[in-house]
Design a protein around this motif. Structure first.
Motif, PDB file in Angstrom:
ATOM      1  N   PHE A  51      16.676  -3.005  -1.129  1.00  0.00           N
ATOM      2  CA  PHE A  51      16.531  -4.395  -1.539  1.00  0.00           C
ATOM      3  C   PHE A  51      15.066  -4.794  -1.609  1.00  0.00           C
ATOM      4  O   PHE A  51      14.615  -5.471  -2.539  1.00  0.00           O
ATOM      5  CB  PHE A  51      17.280  -5.305  -0.558  1.00  0.00           C
ATOM      6  CG  PHE A  51      16.975  -6.776  -0.737  1.00  0.00           C
ATOM      7  CD1 PHE A  51      17.528  -7.495  -1.790  1.00  0.00           C
ATOM      8  CD2 PHE A  51      16.098  -7.431   0.130  1.00  0.00           C
ATOM      9  CE1 PHE A  51      17.230  -8.846  -1.953  1.00  0.00           C
ATOM     10  CE2 PHE A  51      15.803  -8.772  -0.046  1.00  0.00           C
ATOM     11  CZ  PHE A  51      16.373  -9.485  -1.085  1.00  0.00           C
ATOM     12  N   LEU A  52      14.304  -4.349  -0.602  1.00  0.00           N
ATOM     13  CA  LEU A  52      12.875  -4.662  -0.576  1.00  0.00           C
ATOM     14  C   LEU A  52      12.143  -4.008  -1.734  1.00  0.00           C
ATOM     15  O   LEU A  52      11.276  -4.619  -2.363  1.00  0.00           O
ATOM     16  CB  LEU A  52      12.267  -4.212   0.764  1.00  0.00           C
ATOM     17  CG  LEU A  52      12.727  -4.963   2.014  1.00  0.00           C
ATOM     18  CD1 LEU A  52      12.111  -4.338   3.251  1.00  0.00           C
ATOM     19  CD2 LEU A  52      12.356  -6.445   1.928  1.00  0.00           C
ATOM     20  N   PHE A  53      12.483  -2.742  -2.030  1.00  0.00           N
ATOM     21  CA  PHE A  53      11.808  -1.999  -3.092  1.00  0.00           C
ATOM     22  C   PHE A  53      12.051  -2.634  -4.466  1.00  0.00           C
ATOM     23  O   PHE A  53      11.199  -2.591  -5.332  1.00  0.00           O
ATOM     24  CB  PHE A  53      12.289  -0.544  -3.119  1.00  0.00           C
ATOM     25  CG  PHE A  53      11.869   0.254  -1.905  1.00  0.00           C
ATOM     26  CD1 PHE A  53      10.773  -0.121  -1.141  1.00  0.00           C
ATOM     27  CD2 PHE A  53      12.591   1.392  -1.534  1.00  0.00           C
ATOM     28  CE1 PHE A  53      10.395   0.613  -0.037  1.00  0.00           C
ATOM     29  CE2 PHE A  53      12.217   2.130  -0.423  1.00  0.00           C
ATOM     30  CZ  PHE A  53      11.114   1.739   0.334  1.00  0.00           C
ATOM     31  N   ALA A 107       7.699 -11.932  -4.579  1.00  0.00           N
ATOM     32  CA  ALA A 107       8.446 -11.807  -3.327  1.00  0.00           C
ATOM     33  C   ALA A 107       7.826 -10.742  -2.431  1.00  0.00           C
ATOM     34  O   ALA A 107       7.721 -10.909  -1.209  1.00  0.00           O
ATOM     35  CB  ALA A 107       9.909 -11.472  -3.619  1.00  0.00           C
ATOM     36  N   LYS A 108       7.407  -9.613  -3.043  1.00  0.00           N
ATOM     37  CA  LYS A 108       6.776  -8.531  -2.274  1.00  0.00           C
ATOM     38  C   LYS A 108       5.463  -9.005  -1.649  1.00  0.00           C
ATOM     39  O   LYS A 108       5.117  -8.607  -0.526  1.00  0.00           O
ATOM     40  CB  LYS A 108       6.535  -7.319  -3.166  1.00  0.00           C
ATOM     41  CG  LYS A 108       7.820  -6.571  -3.531  1.00  0.00           C
ATOM     42  CD  LYS A 108       7.523  -5.404  -4.464  1.00  0.00           C
ATOM     43  CE  LYS A 108       8.805  -4.664  -4.819  1.00  0.00           C
ATOM     44  NZ  LYS A 108       8.571  -3.574  -5.786  1.00  0.00           N
ATOM     45  N   ARG A 109       4.723  -9.849  -2.359  1.00  0.00           N
ATOM     46  CA  ARG A 109       3.448 -10.353  -1.818  1.00  0.00           C
ATOM     47  C   ARG A 109       3.694 -11.263  -0.622  1.00  0.00           C
ATOM     48  O   ARG A 109       2.954 -11.222   0.379  1.00  0.00           O
ATOM     49  CB  ARG A 109       2.686 -11.090  -2.903  1.00  0.00           C
ATOM     50  CG  ARG A 109       2.057 -10.146  -3.937  1.00  0.00           C
ATOM     51  CD  ARG A 109       1.434 -10.888  -5.088  1.00  0.00           C
ATOM     52  NE  ARG A 109       0.868  -9.950  -6.050  1.00  0.00           N
ATOM     53  CZ  ARG A 109       0.439 -10.296  -7.258  1.00  0.00           C
ATOM     54  NH1 ARG A 109       0.513 -11.560  -7.651  1.00  0.00           N
ATOM     55  NH2 ARG A 109      -0.065  -9.394  -8.062  1.00  0.00           N
ATOM     56  N   VAL A 110       4.729 -12.093  -0.717  1.00  0.00           N
ATOM     57  CA  VAL A 110       5.068 -12.981   0.410  1.00  0.00           C
ATOM     58  C   VAL A 110       5.482 -12.153   1.611  1.00  0.00           C
ATOM     59  O   VAL A 110       5.082 -12.436   2.759  1.00  0.00           O
ATOM     60  CB  VAL A 110       6.193 -13.955  -0.006  1.00  0.00           C
ATOM     61  CG1 VAL A 110       6.704 -14.728   1.207  1.00  0.00           C
ATOM     62  CG2 VAL A 110       5.701 -14.924  -1.065  1.00  0.00           C
ATOM     63  N   ILE A 111       6.283 -11.097   1.372  1.00  0.00           N
ATOM     64  CA  ILE A 111       6.720 -10.225   2.467  1.00  0.00           C
ATOM     65  C   ILE A 111       5.514  -9.539   3.122  1.00  0.00           C
ATOM     66  O   ILE A 111       5.426  -9.436   4.349  1.00  0.00           O
ATOM     67  CB  ILE A 111       7.722  -9.169   1.933  1.00  0.00           C
ATOM     68  CG1 ILE A 111       9.030  -9.856   1.530  1.00  0.00           C
ATOM     69  CG2 ILE A 111       8.000  -8.100   2.982  1.00  0.00           C
ATOM     70  CD1 ILE A 111       9.971  -8.962   0.747  1.00  0.00           C
ATOM     71  N   SER A 112       4.566  -9.078   2.287  1.00  0.00           N
ATOM     72  CA  SER A 112       3.357  -8.438   2.814  1.00  0.00           C
ATOM     73  C   SER A 112       2.545  -9.405   3.652  1.00  0.00           C
ATOM     74  O   SER A 112       1.999  -9.043   4.713  1.00  0.00           O
ATOM     75  CB  SER A 112       2.500  -7.902   1.661  1.00  0.00           C
ATOM     76  OG  SER A 112       3.179  -6.901   0.953  1.00  0.00           O
ATOM     77  N   LEU A 113       2.476 -10.659   3.178  1.00  0.00           N
ATOM     78  CA  LEU A 113       1.724 -11.695   3.904  1.00  0.00           C
ATOM     79  C   LEU A 113       2.361 -11.951   5.279  1.00  0.00           C
ATOM     80  O   LEU A 113       1.665 -12.013   6.306  1.00  0.00           O
ATOM     81  CB  LEU A 113       1.692 -12.973   3.065  1.00  0.00           C
ATOM     82  CG  LEU A 113       0.616 -14.001   3.416  1.00  0.00           C
ATOM     83  CD1 LEU A 113      -0.756 -13.472   3.047  1.00  0.00           C
ATOM     84  CD2 LEU A 113       0.880 -15.308   2.663  1.00  0.00           C
ATOM     85  N   LEU A 114       3.683 -12.063   5.301  1.00  0.00           N
ATOM     86  CA  LEU A 114       4.393 -12.296   6.563  1.00  0.00           C
ATOM     87  C   LEU A 114       4.243 -11.096   7.494  1.00  0.00           C
ATOM     88  O   LEU A 114       4.093 -11.251   8.723  1.00  0.00           O
ATOM     89  CB  LEU A 114       5.872 -12.552   6.276  1.00  0.00           C
ATOM     90  CG  LEU A 114       6.205 -13.894   5.592  1.00  0.00           C
ATOM     91  CD1 LEU A 114       7.677 -13.945   5.213  1.00  0.00           C
ATOM     92  CD2 LEU A 114       5.843 -15.081   6.486  1.00  0.00           C
ATOM     93  N   GLY A 149      -8.091  -8.565  -1.971  1.00  0.00           N
ATOM     94  CA  GLY A 149      -7.137  -8.021  -2.940  1.00  0.00           C
ATOM     95  C   GLY A 149      -6.099  -7.111  -2.348  1.00  0.00           C
ATOM     96  O   GLY A 149      -5.485  -6.302  -3.051  1.00  0.00           O
ATOM     97  N   LEU A 150      -5.866  -7.259  -1.039  1.00  0.00           N
ATOM     98  CA  LEU A 150      -4.927  -6.364  -0.368  1.00  0.00           C
ATOM     99  C   LEU A 150      -3.496  -6.558  -0.865  1.00  0.00           C
ATOM    100  O   LEU A 150      -2.689  -5.627  -0.825  1.00  0.00           O
ATOM    101  CB  LEU A 150      -4.997  -6.601   1.141  1.00  0.00           C
ATOM    102  CG  LEU A 150      -4.630  -5.416   2.043  1.00  0.00           C
ATOM    103  CD1 LEU A 150      -5.499  -4.214   1.747  1.00  0.00           C
ATOM    104  CD2 LEU A 150      -4.747  -5.816   3.506  1.00  0.00           C
ATOM    105  N   TYR A 151      -3.175  -7.747  -1.355  1.00  0.00           N
ATOM    106  CA  TYR A 151      -1.801  -8.017  -1.798  1.00  0.00           C
ATOM    107  C   TYR A 151      -1.608  -7.793  -3.294  1.00  0.00           C
ATOM    108  O   TYR A 151      -0.515  -7.985  -3.813  1.00  0.00           O
ATOM    109  CB  TYR A 151      -1.417  -9.459  -1.416  1.00  0.00           C
ATOM    110  CG  TYR A 151      -1.598  -9.727   0.065  1.00  0.00           C
ATOM    111  CD1 TYR A 151      -0.931  -8.946   1.005  1.00  0.00           C
ATOM    112  CD2 TYR A 151      -2.459 -10.718   0.521  1.00  0.00           C
ATOM    113  CE1 TYR A 151      -1.118  -9.152   2.369  1.00  0.00           C
ATOM    114  CE2 TYR A 151      -2.638 -10.939   1.883  1.00  0.00           C
ATOM    115  CZ  TYR A 151      -1.974 -10.142   2.796  1.00  0.00           C
ATOM    116  OH  TYR A 151      -2.153 -10.338   4.142  1.00  0.00           O
TER     117      TYR A 151
END
Length: 633
Positions: free
Chosen positions: A3-5, A11-18, A66-68
Motif C-alpha cells: 500500500f505504501l509503495f 502522500a509518500k512525502r507526507v509519510i516521509s515527513l512524519l 531536497g530530501l523529500y
C-alpha cells in the motif's frame, strides 16, 4: 508495504515527513537515555522544550536540502551525502538551541544523537530501496534472467533491471575468478560452469550478455561455450552506442552474427579513406543497394563536395536519399547529396551526369547479384553486369573521371553460374580499358558475402526461426565467407585508393563459415534446439533443399596463387589473366548481338570461350528460353 509503495507522490512525502519527525524524536530520547542512563529524563520539561524547538528546524532543513524530492527506489550515494548533511545541520541546531535556551546538555549527547539519527534517517531510506528492488510482490511477475559479465556494464544493467518491470537478475556469471562467490548489488557472482544448474534451478529462459567493450573474438568464445544451453541470449548495445546516447543499457538486442563469427574489424587507414573522396565529386552507381548504400554512408563521412546517388529503383533511391540528406545535415559542411534516377545500361545518361558534375571518383556497385535470379534471366544479367559495367567505365573514361572502382565478388573466381561469369567479364573489361588508356585509373575489389545484405542467409534464417521454421539450407556441406557491410565498404574505399591501374584487389574475409553450423548456432541463440532424428522433440528442423542452379559448395577469392600483400593487412592484390582491348572488343560485339537476338545457346558458347573459367553445372536455366523450348518441342 505494498500500500505504501503504491501511494501517490504527495502522500509518500507526507509519510516521509512524519517518519523523520519520529526519527528525530527517537534519536533525541535514545541519546539522552544512553548518556544519562535514567528514565527520569523523560519527565524533564526543559528536554521537551529543546526537542520541540529542534523538530521544526530539522524538518525544514530536510525540505530545503531536497530530501523529500528523492525517489527512494533510485536513491544513491548523492542522496547519502544529503542525508549526512541533514544530520549535521540537525545536530548543530541541537547544540545551538541548548546554548541559547540555556538548557543543560551533556557534551556526548550530540555525538550519540547524530549516530542514532544517521542510522534511522539514512538506514530507513536504503532499507526501503532494497525492499523495492527485491520485493517478492514486485518481482514475482518479472522474468528471472542471468547476466553474463559482472563488470561495470553488468552492474549498470542489473541496477536498471531491478528498477524495471520486465526482468529480475538472479545471478551474475563472470570468467574472472576474483569475482566468484562475491555479492554485487545483492546478486551472487558464479562461474560459467555453474550455468547449467542455475538455468535448471530457476527455469531461466534468457541470458543477458553485458560485454559491450570486449573484442568480437572474446565474445565469440563466450557464445560458442554457452549457445548450446537452450536459452535465448540477448546482448546490451555496443559501447559506442551507449557512450553516444543512441541506446540505453537496458535496450536488449538479439546477439549479432558478427559477434558469433568473432571477426574484429581492422581500424581503417584514414588517409586511404580520404584519398579519393575528400573535397571531390563522388558518384555511386547502385546507390540504393546493400553495398551501394553503405558505401554512400561511409563516403559522406569523408566530406566530398558532392555525392551523386545513381540508382534504377525509384523507391530505393528515395529511401537512401532521405537517410543521407539527414546524415549530411547532422555532419554539417557543404556536401551536396544529389539523387539521380537512371540505368547503367544507358551510357549517354551516365556520361552526361559525369561531365555535368565533373565527377572525379566512381564506385560501381550496380549489378544483379543473386545467382538463381540471374540464372533464370540470363540476357538481363549479361546486359546489366557486363555491358552496364562497360558503359559506366567508358563513360568515366570519356568524362575524364580520375578513379573508377568496381565492386566485384568471390563468385567471379572459377564461376559455375552466369552471375559470377558476368562479374569476371566485368573485371576483364576494366583490365583491358586500363591497358588501353591512362586517363582513368580502373581497379576492382573482390570479396564474399556481407552480413545482412539483401539475399543474405542471416535475415532469412531469422525470419524462418521467428515463423517457427523450418530453416532451409541448400546443402549440409556448403560454406561461405562473411564480412559486415560497413567493414566491406570501408575496405572497398581503401583498396580503391591503392590502385595504379587494372588492379584486382581481394579482401581478407577471414575463415569460411559452414552454413548449416551457422543455422544451428542461430537456433541455439534463440533458445531453441534442432529437431531431427536424434532429437525428435526439438523445436525447429533444418531442411536441405539442394544446391540451386549455378551454386557452388565452396567459394574462392583467387583464381591462381599469384597474390601479393598490400600495405593494408586485410587487402591483397591478385594478378589475374587479362585480355587486350582488341581481343575483348570482338567478344563483346558478338555477345551484344547474341543478347539482342536472345540467342541463349550463343550466349552460353561465348561465355564458355571467354577466359573466365566458366564451368556450368547445369544447362541453360533462363525461364523464357526453357518455355520456348517446351513450345517448340
Amino acid at each position: 508495504m505494498n500500500f505504501l509503495f503504491q501511494a501517490s507522490r504527495p502522500a509518500k512525502r507526507v509519510i516521509s515527513l512524519l517518519a523523520d519527525f519520529i526519527f528525530v524524536s527517537v534519536a533525541f530520547w535514545a541519546a539522552m537515555l544512553v548518556r544519562l542512563d535514567s528514565i527520569d529524563i523523560l519527565f524533564n520539561t526543559s528536554s521537551w522544550i529543546l526537542l520541540a524547538s529542534l523538530l521544526p528546524i530539522a524538518l525544514i532543513a530536510n525540505i530545503k536540502l531536497g530530501l523529500y524530492r528523492a525517489v527512494l527506489r533510485y536513491i544513491n550515494s548523492k542522496a547519502a551525502i544529503t542525508i549526512a548533511l541533514s544530520v549535521c545541520v540537525t545536530t548543530v541546531s541541537l547544540v545551538f538551541l541548548s546554548f541559547f535556551l540555556n538548557i543543560g546538555l551533556p557534551r556526548t549527547v550530540p555525538v550519540i544523537f547524530a549516530a542514532f539519527l544517521l542510522v534511522l534517517v539514512g538506514g530507513s531510506r536504503f532499507l526501503i530501496r532494497t525492499l523495492l528492488s527485491t520485493s517478492p510482490i514486485k518481482n514475482k511477475h518479472k522474468e528471472k534472467v542471468i547476466i553474463y559479465g559482472a563488470g561495470s556494464s553488468g552492474r549498470q544493467l542489473a541496477q536498471s533491471l531491478l528498477h524495471g518491470d520486465e526482468y529480475y537478475p538472479i545471478a551474475f556469471i563472470d570468467d574472472d575468478v576474483r569475482f566468484h562467490k562475491r555479492i554485487i548489488q545483492g546478486i551472487t557472482v558464479y562461474s560459467r560452469n555453474d550455468l547449467p544448474q542455475l538455468i535448471e534451478k530457476h527455469s531461466i529462459r534468457r541470458i543477458l550478455l553485458a560485454m559491450p567493450r570486449e573484442s568480437k573474438k572474446r565474445i565469440a568464445r563466450v557464445l560458442n561455450k554457452i549457445e548450446s544451453l537452450r536459452v535465448e541470449i540477448l546482448s546490451i548495445p555496443g559501447s559506442a552506442d551507449l557512450v553516444s546516447g543512441k541506446a540505453k543499457i537496458d535496450e536488449l538486442r538479439e546477439v549479432s552474427i558478427e559477434d558469433l563469427l568473432g571477426r574484429d574489424a581492422v581500424k581503417p587507414d584514414h588517409s586511404l579513406l580520404k584519398a579519393n573522396i575528400f573535397e571531390k565529386v563522388v558518384m555511386v552507381t547502385g546507390a540504393g543497394g546493400s553495398i551501394g548504400s553503405e558505401l554512400c554512408r561511409q563516403i559522406l563521412l569523408q566530406k566530398p563536395t558532392k555525392l551523386i546517388l545513381f540508382e534504377l529503383s525509384e523507391f530505393a533511391l528515395y529511401q537512401i536519399n532521405g537517410e543521407l540528406q539527414k546524415q549530411a545535415a547532422e555532419l554539417g559542411g557543404d556536401c551536396q547529396v544529389l539523387a539521380l534516377l537512371g540505368s547503367v545500361q544507358r551510357k549517354n545518361r551516365m556520361m552526361t551526369i559525369m561531365r555535368t558534375f565533373n565527377v572525379q571518383t566512381v564506385y560501381h556497385a550496380a549489378a544483379y547479384k543473386h545467382v538463381p535470379v540471374v540464372e533464370h534471366n540470363v540476357v538481363e544479367g549479361v546486359r546489366n553486369n557486363i555491358f552496364g559495367t562497360l558503359y559506366a567505365a567508358e563513360a568515366a573514361m570519356e568524362a575524364n573521371v580520375e578513379t573508377f572502382v568496381l565492386i566485384s565478388t568471390d563468385k567471379a573466381v572459377r564461376p559455375t553460374n552466369v552471375m559470377g561469369t558476368t562479374k569476371r567479364m566485368a573485371e576483364l573489361i576494366l583490365q583491358a580499358l586500363a591497358q588501353k588508356q591512362s586517363t582513368t585509373r580502373y581497379c576492382m575489389v573482390r570479396f564474399g558475402n556481407v552480413l545482412g545484405s539483401s539475399g543474405s542467409v542471416v535475415p532469412l534464417f531469422r525470419e524462418q526461426i521467428k515463423s517457427g521454421g523450418p530453416i532451409t539450407v541448400t546443402h549440409p556441406d556448403i560454406i561461405r565467407y562473411f564480412m559486415t557491410i560497413p567493414e566491406a565498404a570501408q575496405l572497398v574505399i581503401q583498396a580503391g585508393a591503392m590502385g595504379t591501374g587494372g588492379d584486382v584487389f581481394v579482401l581478407d574475409m577471414g575463415d569460411p563459415v559452414k552454413i548449416s553450423n551457422l543455422a544451428i548456432k542461430m537456433l541455439h541463440l534463440s533458445g531453441m534446439s534442432v529437431k531431427n532424428e536424434v532429437n525428435p522433440d526439438g523445436d525447429i528442423a533444418i531442411e536441405y533443399t539442394g544446391l540451386r542452379p549455378g551454386e557452388k559448395l565452396f567459394e574462392e577469392l583467387l583464381i591462381g596463387d599469384d597474390v601479393t600483400q598490400t600495405d593494408h593487412r586485410r587487402i591483397m592484390s591478385a594478378h589475374e589473366t587479362s585480355l587486350t582491348w582488341k581481343a575483348l572488343e570482338k567478344l563483346l560485339i558478338q555477345l551484344d548481338d547474341a543478347c539482342h537476338n536472345f540467342a541463349h545457346e550463343e550466349i552460353r558458347r561465348l561465355l564458355l570461350e571467354a577466359p573466365t573459367g566458366f564451368a556450368p553445372k547445369d544447362g541453360i536455366c533462363d525461364l523464357v528460353w526453357q518455355e520456348k523450348e517446351k513450345i517448340e518441342h
